[in-house]
Design a protein around this motif. Sequence first.
Motif, PDB file in Angstrom:
ATOM      1  N   LEU A 295     203.485 133.764  21.942  1.00 31.69           N
ATOM      2  CA  LEU A 295     204.229 134.933  21.814  1.00 31.69           C
ATOM      3  C   LEU A 295     203.039 136.102  21.498  1.00 31.69           C
ATOM      4  CD1 LEU A 295     206.479 137.016  21.555  1.00 31.69           C
ATOM      5  CD2 LEU A 295     206.851 136.291  19.344  1.00 31.69           C
ATOM      6  N   ARG A 296     202.140 135.621  20.890  1.00 32.76           N
ATOM      7  CA  ARG A 296     200.955 136.782  20.362  1.00 32.76           C
ATOM      8  C   ARG A 296     200.093 137.123  21.822  1.00 32.76           C
ATOM      9  NH1 ARG A 296     196.024 137.051  20.439  1.00 32.76           N
ATOM     10  NH2 ARG A 296     195.736 135.050  20.771  1.00 32.76           N
ATOM     11  N   GLN A 297     199.899 135.940  22.646  1.00 28.06           N
ATOM     12  CA  GLN A 297     199.373 136.309  23.830  1.00 28.06           C
ATOM     13  C   GLN A 297     200.207 137.000  24.776  1.00 28.06           C
ATOM     14  OE1 GLN A 297     197.319 132.993  25.689  1.00 28.06           O
ATOM     15  NE2 GLN A 297     197.408 131.855  23.602  1.00 28.06           N
ATOM     16  N   ALA A 298     201.290 136.723  24.802  1.00 26.26           N
ATOM     17  CA  ALA A 298     202.183 137.243  25.988  1.00 26.26           C
ATOM     18  C   ALA A 298     202.294 138.882  25.465  1.00 26.26           C
ATOM     19  CB  ALA A 298     203.488 136.442  25.990  1.00 26.26           C
ATOM     20  N   LEU A 299     202.805 138.972  24.219  1.00 30.02           N
ATOM     21  CA  LEU A 299     203.247 140.577  23.878  1.00 30.02           C
ATOM     22  C   LEU A 299     201.866 141.359  24.262  1.00 30.02           C
ATOM     23  CD1 LEU A 299     204.826 140.186  20.439  1.00 30.02           C
ATOM     24  CD2 LEU A 299     205.720 141.037  22.569  1.00 30.02           C
TER      25      LEU A 299
ATOM     26  N   LEU B 210     199.328 152.075  21.327  1.00 28.97           N
ATOM     27  CA  LEU B 210     198.344 151.057  20.439  1.00 28.97           C
ATOM     28  C   LEU B 210     199.503 150.195  19.376  1.00 28.97           C
ATOM     29  CD1 LEU B 210     195.880 150.719  18.655  1.00 28.97           C
ATOM     30  CD2 LEU B 210     196.612 152.853  17.217  1.00 28.97           C
ATOM     31  N   GLN B 211     198.977 149.064  19.392  1.00 29.09           N
ATOM     32  CA  GLN B 211     200.028 148.119  18.870  1.00 29.09           C
ATOM     33  C   GLN B 211     199.223 147.304  17.932  1.00 29.09           C
ATOM     34  OE1 GLN B 211     201.643 146.002  22.273  1.00 29.09           O
ATOM     35  NE2 GLN B 211     199.808 145.191  22.717  1.00 29.09           N
ATOM     36  N   GLU B 212     200.006 146.630  16.962  1.00 32.69           N
ATOM     37  CA  GLU B 212     199.485 145.627  16.128  1.00 32.69           C
ATOM     38  C   GLU B 212     200.038 144.515  15.792  1.00 32.69           C
ATOM     39  OE1 GLU B 212     199.779 146.169  11.492  1.00 32.69           O
ATOM     40  OE2 GLU B 212     198.113 147.428  11.932  1.00 32.69           O
ATOM     41  N   ILE B 213     199.468 143.234  16.027  1.00 34.32           N
ATOM     42  CA  ILE B 213     200.223 142.100  15.908  1.00 34.32           C
ATOM     43  C   ILE B 213     199.299 141.266  14.807  1.00 34.32           C
ATOM     44  CG2 ILE B 213     200.514 139.817  16.993  1.00 34.32           C
ATOM     45  CD1 ILE B 213     200.383 141.373  19.808  1.00 34.32           C
ATOM     46  N   THR B 214     200.215 140.930  13.905  1.00 35.43           N
ATOM     47  CA  THR B 214     199.947 139.945  12.670  1.00 35.43           C
ATOM     48  C   THR B 214     200.600 138.774  12.785  1.00 35.43           C
ATOM     49  OG1 THR B 214     201.205 141.312  11.209  1.00 35.43           O
ATOM     50  CG2 THR B 214     198.918 141.926  11.588  1.00 35.43           C
TER      51      THR B 214
ATOM     52  N   TYR C 113     205.188 142.484  14.724  1.00 32.51           N
ATOM     53  CA  TYR C 113     204.527 143.456  15.843  1.00 32.51           C
ATOM     54  C   TYR C 113     204.949 144.902  15.760  1.00 32.51           C
ATOM     55  CZ  TYR C 113     204.369 145.153  20.805  1.00 32.51           C
ATOM     56  OH  TYR C 113     204.003 145.792  21.832  1.00 32.51           O
ATOM     57  N   LYS C 114     203.818 145.488  15.587  1.00 35.35           N
ATOM     58  CA  LYS C 114     204.377 147.203  15.366  1.00 35.35           C
ATOM     59  C   LYS C 114     203.628 147.778  16.730  1.00 35.35           C
ATOM     60  CE  LYS C 114     203.769 147.942  10.665  1.00 35.35           C
ATOM     61  NZ  LYS C 114     202.872 148.508   9.345  1.00 35.35           N
ATOM     62  N   VAL C 115     204.472 148.912  16.985  1.00 39.25           N
ATOM     63  CA  VAL C 115     203.945 149.648  17.859  1.00 39.25           C
ATOM     64  C   VAL C 115     203.650 151.134  17.286  1.00 39.25           C
ATOM     65  CG1 VAL C 115     204.520 151.208  19.928  1.00 39.25           C
ATOM     66  CG2 VAL C 115     205.549 148.701  19.747  1.00 39.25           C
TER      67      VAL C 115
ATOM     68  N   SER D 226     204.822 154.476   9.506  1.00 40.05           N
ATOM     69  CA  SER D 226     203.435 154.304   9.938  1.00 40.05           C
ATOM     70  C   SER D 226     203.652 153.986  11.444  1.00 40.05           C
ATOM     71  CB  SER D 226     202.737 153.299   9.309  1.00 40.05           C
ATOM     72  OG  SER D 226     203.312 151.950   9.348  1.00 40.05           O
ATOM     73  N   CYS D 227     204.847 153.688  12.154  1.00 41.27           N
ATOM     74  CA  CYS D 227     204.564 153.211  13.244  1.00 41.27           C
ATOM     75  C   CYS D 227     205.956 153.716  14.183  1.00 41.27           C
ATOM     76  CB  CYS D 227     204.681 151.562  13.439  1.00 41.27           C
ATOM     77  SG  CYS D 227     206.218 150.717  12.521  1.00 41.27           S
ATOM     78  N   ASN D 228     206.191 153.657  15.367  1.00 39.36           N
ATOM     79  CA  ASN D 228     207.363 153.957  16.037  1.00 39.36           C
ATOM     80  C   ASN D 228     208.335 152.734  16.012  1.00 39.36           C
ATOM     81  OD1 ASN D 228     207.117 156.473  17.670  1.00 39.36           O
ATOM     82  ND2 ASN D 228     205.173 155.824  17.451  1.00 39.36           N
ATOM     83  N   CYS D 229     207.973 151.508  16.145  1.00 35.78           N
ATOM     84  CA  CYS D 229     208.849 150.681  16.010  1.00 35.78           C
ATOM     85  C   CYS D 229     208.074 149.376  15.314  1.00 35.78           C
ATOM     86  CB  CYS D 229     209.636 149.741  17.154  1.00 35.78           C
ATOM     87  SG  CYS D 229     208.601 149.296  18.400  1.00 35.78           S
ATOM     88  N   PHE D 230     208.920 148.384  14.500  1.00 39.21           N
ATOM     89  CA  PHE D 230     208.367 147.201  14.063  1.00 39.21           C
ATOM     90  C   PHE D 230     209.306 145.957  14.006  1.00 39.21           C
ATOM     91  CE2 PHE D 230     206.795 146.057   9.413  1.00 39.21           C
ATOM     92  CZ  PHE D 230     205.782 144.969   9.614  1.00 39.21           C
ATOM     93  N   TRP D 231     208.788 145.073  14.703  1.00 40.77           N
ATOM     94  CA  TRP D 231     209.611 143.709  14.922  1.00 40.77           C
ATOM     95  C   TRP D 231     208.995 142.691  14.229  1.00 40.77           C
ATOM     96  CZ3 TRP D 231     213.806 145.002  17.755  1.00 40.77           C
ATOM     97  CH2 TRP D 231     213.737 146.346  18.415  1.00 40.77           C
ATOM     98  N   LYS D 232     210.057 141.881  13.794  1.00 40.10           N
ATOM     99  CA  LYS D 232     209.511 140.290  13.262  1.00 40.10           C
ATOM    100  C   LYS D 232     210.267 139.395  14.023  1.00 40.10           C
ATOM    101  CE  LYS D 232     210.145 137.849   8.833  1.00 40.10           C
ATOM    102  NZ  LYS D 232     210.678 137.555   7.529  1.00 40.10           N
TER     103      LYS D 232
END
Length: 172
Positions: free
Chosen positions: A79-83, A93-97, A106-108, A161-167
């Motif tokens: 999932l990390r690679q595909a996103l 600009l996105q952030e994956i942790t 996953y934050k946009v 701090s972001c536009n959207c945030f997913w778990k």
Amino acid sequence: MKNSVFENLSREQLMELCEIYAKNWLALDGVWFQSVEAEHGLDEALRHDANAWRRYTVIEAKRIKTFLNLPERAGIEGLRQALALRFYGLLNLQEITVPDDRTLLYKVITCRVQHARQRKGMAYHPCKPVGYIEYSLFAKTLDDRFETETLSCHPDVTDPSCNCFWKFTLTE
């Protein structure tokens, strides 16, 4: 490649072309939505948007899964690679942790759609319902064990701090 003109492009030119294609794809997504919205209202546009994303996101996930040669159950790393390889990855600009072996956050941070609407004086796009369809089906296509949770998304922004945030949580 099917078109030899691409063979003569440098790596930099191919990267620039990928970004142009991503912008074109997003522009098409926006103009058809705004066309339906202007003629039939926001609710009707959102209904069509949801229907389109139910189909498109599965197609996109399958193609990326094949490209990455991911296993049937791709897990957190898949999932990390595909996103990161979605068209959005070139534009936002996105952030994956990955806080643990069963969770991906996953934050946009910057969203080209929301910034364009803001720049034009339009209201933010209420993307949470369609975003849930999009992200949950994307994850489930990569691995049927994923459960998706919206942590923050327009119109219900709980994290400024972001536009959207997913778990994404891997179950079982």
